[in-house]
Design an enzyme around this catalytic site. Structure first.
Site, PDB file in Angstrom:
ATOM      1  N   GLU A  80      -8.815   0.678  -3.017  1.00  0.00           N
ATOM      2  CA  GLU A  80      -9.629   0.755  -1.788  1.00  0.00           C
ATOM      3  C   GLU A  80     -10.505   1.981  -1.849  1.00  0.00           C
ATOM      4  OE1 GLU A  80      -7.637   0.856   1.928  1.00  0.00           O
ATOM      5  OE2 GLU A  80      -6.439  -0.871   1.433  1.00  0.00           O
ATOM      6  N   HIS A 133       0.972   6.200   1.918  1.00  0.00           N
ATOM      7  CA  HIS A 133       1.699   7.151   2.774  1.00  0.00           C
ATOM      8  C   HIS A 133       2.907   7.781   2.097  1.00  0.00           C
ATOM      9  CE1 HIS A 133      -1.254   6.725   5.720  1.00  0.00           C
ATOM     10  NE2 HIS A 133      -1.119   5.406   5.731  1.00  0.00           N
ATOM     11  N   ARG A 135      -6.930  12.910   1.125  1.00  0.00           N
ATOM     12  CA  ARG A 135      -5.831  13.347   1.998  1.00  0.00           C
ATOM     13  C   ARG A 135      -4.481  12.750   1.589  1.00  0.00           C
ATOM     14  NH1 ARG A 135      -7.366  10.201   7.509  1.00  0.00           N
ATOM     15  NH2 ARG A 135      -9.319  11.300   7.148  1.00  0.00           N
ATOM     16  N   HIS A 186      -5.688   3.713  -1.574  1.00  0.00           N
ATOM     17  CA  HIS A 186      -7.004   4.091  -1.043  1.00  0.00           C
ATOM     18  C   HIS A 186      -7.298   5.533  -1.441  1.00  0.00           C
ATOM     19  CE1 HIS A 186      -9.643   4.458   2.879  1.00  0.00           C
ATOM     20  NE2 HIS A 186     -10.303   4.788   1.784  1.00  0.00           N
ATOM     21  N   ASN A 209       0.857  -1.193   0.000  1.00  0.00           N
ATOM     22  CA  ASN A 209       0.000   0.000   0.000  1.00  0.00           C
ATOM     23  C   ASN A 209       0.897   1.249   0.000  1.00  0.00           C
ATOM     24  OD1 ASN A 209      -1.388   2.266   1.120  1.00  0.00           O
ATOM     25  ND2 ASN A 209      -3.046   0.914   1.750  1.00  0.00           N
ATOM     26  N   ARG A 265      -9.355   8.306  -0.745  1.00  0.00           N
ATOM     27  CA  ARG A 265     -10.309   8.715   0.297  1.00  0.00           C
ATOM     28  C   ARG A 265     -11.169   9.852  -0.215  1.00  0.00           C
ATOM     29  NH1 ARG A 265      -8.933   6.767   5.814  1.00  0.00           N
ATOM     30  NH2 ARG A 265     -10.638   8.110   6.424  1.00  0.00           N
ATOM     31  N   THR A 294      -8.211   3.737   8.611  1.00  0.00           N
ATOM     32  CA  THR A 294      -9.444   2.942   8.592  1.00  0.00           C
ATOM     33  C   THR A 294      -9.522   2.152   9.896  1.00  0.00           C
ATOM     34  OG1 THR A 294      -9.069   2.779   6.227  1.00  0.00           O
ATOM     35  CG2 THR A 294     -10.803   1.394   7.137  1.00  0.00           C
ATOM     36  N   HIS A 303      -3.683  -4.399   7.814  1.00  0.00           N
ATOM     37  CA  HIS A 303      -3.780  -3.197   8.641  1.00  0.00           C
ATOM     38  C   HIS A 303      -2.867  -3.300   9.857  1.00  0.00           C
ATOM     39  CE1 HIS A 303      -5.753   0.718   9.124  1.00  0.00           C
ATOM     40  NE2 HIS A 303      -5.266   0.590  10.350  1.00  0.00           N
ATOM     41  N   GLU A 311     -11.300  -9.108   3.363  1.00  0.00           N
ATOM     42  CA  GLU A 311      -9.998  -8.780   3.958  1.00  0.00           C
ATOM     43  C   GLU A 311     -10.233  -8.591   5.448  1.00  0.00           C
ATOM     44  OE1 GLU A 311      -7.345  -6.168   1.923  1.00  0.00           O
ATOM     45  OE2 GLU A 311      -6.395  -5.520   3.790  1.00  0.00           O
TER      46      GLU A 311
HETATM   47  N1  PXP Z   1      -5.890  -3.112   4.078  1.00  0.00           N
HETATM   48  C1  PXP Z   1      -6.844  -2.172   4.131  1.00  0.00           C
HETATM   49  C2  PXP Z   1      -8.222  -2.557   3.686  1.00  0.00           C
HETATM   50  C3  PXP Z   1      -6.562  -0.862   4.566  1.00  0.00           C
HETATM   51  O1  PXP Z   1      -7.541   0.060   4.611  1.00  0.00           O
HETATM   52  C4  PXP Z   1      -5.243  -0.540   4.906  1.00  0.00           C
HETATM   53  C5  PXP Z   1      -4.896   0.861   5.316  1.00  0.00           C
HETATM   54  O2  PXP Z   1      -5.173   1.736   4.300  1.00  0.00           O
HETATM   55  C6  PXP Z   1      -4.277  -1.543   4.814  1.00  0.00           C
HETATM   56  C7  PXP Z   1      -4.624  -2.832   4.429  1.00  0.00           C
HETATM   57  C8  PXP Z   1      -2.842  -1.278   5.130  1.00  0.00           C
HETATM   58  O3  PXP Z   1      -2.694  -0.917   6.456  1.00  0.00           O
HETATM   59  P1  PXP Z   1      -1.297  -0.356   6.941  1.00  0.00           P
HETATM   60  O4  PXP Z   1      -1.022   0.884   6.169  1.00  0.00           O
HETATM   61  O5  PXP Z   1      -1.523  -0.110   8.388  1.00  0.00           O
HETATM   62  O6  PXP Z   1      -0.282  -1.419   6.671  1.00  0.00           O
END
Ligand code: PXP
Length: 247
Positions: free
Chosen positions: A73, A13, A52, A46, A10, A48, A104, A197, A154
């Site tokens: 996402e 960030h 952001r 994602h 992901n 949003r 999330t 997550h 998930e």
């Molecule tokens: N899976 C989903 C569905 C999420 O919403 C997120 C966070 O955006 C992640 C995985 C990844 O989480 P993290 O960034 O904490 O590794």
């Protein structure tokens, strides 16, 4: 079942850091391509409602540039459905979204919104997107996700990871057991099981060891770790741990 779960990286960030200054760098698409070269099996982003981190343009560019699947996402809103139907990403993961949250925070309340969500995901499925629902390790939610026609769930690993990092080890073990049991249950319904997550090098292995888990989506920790050792080595170490856990 594959020998190891796929790793979805992901890159949200990277966009968070870019947006802190409002310019073009660092570019999340560059990070996605680097992750792809490092062996990531997919990229997660994602979009949003408040934009952001990831922007509409990032999604456009990811769709054009990636050769691995994009897991898009999004919240179950009309705006996001239109965007998903325009791009037709490989997968769409429906997540709950609150403006005031930092990330999330919980899984989607599928059971309460079953009818609406069933109608909501139908066109996405018809467009060829694999629909995944981000939920807590809760039997009621898994059954509802199955009834609405999702192909994938998930499981939210946030409560497990928080309990670990806060040293609440009894809670951590309870959360892990719930994740294990619900992976087995979801798999028995024919759902493909993903998880993610808050996962880190310290927490990934017990989840990666569940044979039902086919994909792990990991972002925040990997992007943070990339500051210290670079994105490619950060991903390689995560893959090594995942493989070791599954072996
Ligand atoms: N899976 C989903 C569905 C999420 O919403 C997120 C966070 O955006 C992640 C995985 C990844 O989480 P993290 O960034 O904490 O590794």
């Amino acid at each position: 079942m594959t020998s190891r779960p796929r790793l979805g990286v992901n890159i949200d960030h990277v966009a968070t850091v870019r947006n802190a200054r409002g310019g073009d760098v660092p570019d999340p698409v560059r990070a996605a391509l680097l992750a792809e070269q490092a062996g990531a099996d997919g990229i997660t982003a994602h979009l949003r409602e408040d934009r952001r981190h990831i922007s509409d343009d990032d999604i456009e560019r990811l769709m054009a540039a990636l050769t691995v699947p994009l897991n898009f996402e999004m919240a179950a809103t009309d705006e996001m459905q239109k965007i998903a139907l325009r791009h037709k990403p490989h997968a769409v993961c429906i997540v709950p979204e609150k403006r005031e949250e930092r990330t999330t925070e919980g899984g989607l309340e599928v059971a309460r919104e079953e009818n609406r969500l069933a109608h909501y995901i139908a066109p996405l499925r018809e467009a060829g997107c694999r629909v995944s629902i981000f939920i807590a390790a809760d039997k009621r939610q898994i059954e509802a996700a199955h009834r609405i026609g999702a192909e994938v769930i998930e499981l939210h690993t946030g409560a497990y990871c928080d309990a670990h990092s806060e040293g609440r080890f009894d809670d951590r073990d309870r959360e892990l057991e719930a994740l294990r049991e619900m992976s087995v249950f979801a798999n028995s319904l024919g759902l493909e099981v993903h998880a993610g997550h808050g996962l880190t090098y310290d927490t990934v292995q017990p989840v990666a060891a569940f044979p039902e888990v086919m994909e792990l989506n990991i972002g925040h920790f990997l992007i943070g770790e990339a500051i210290f050792r670079g994105l490619t080595p950060a991903i390689h170490e995560m893959q090594r741990l995942i493989e070791e856990a599954r072996a």
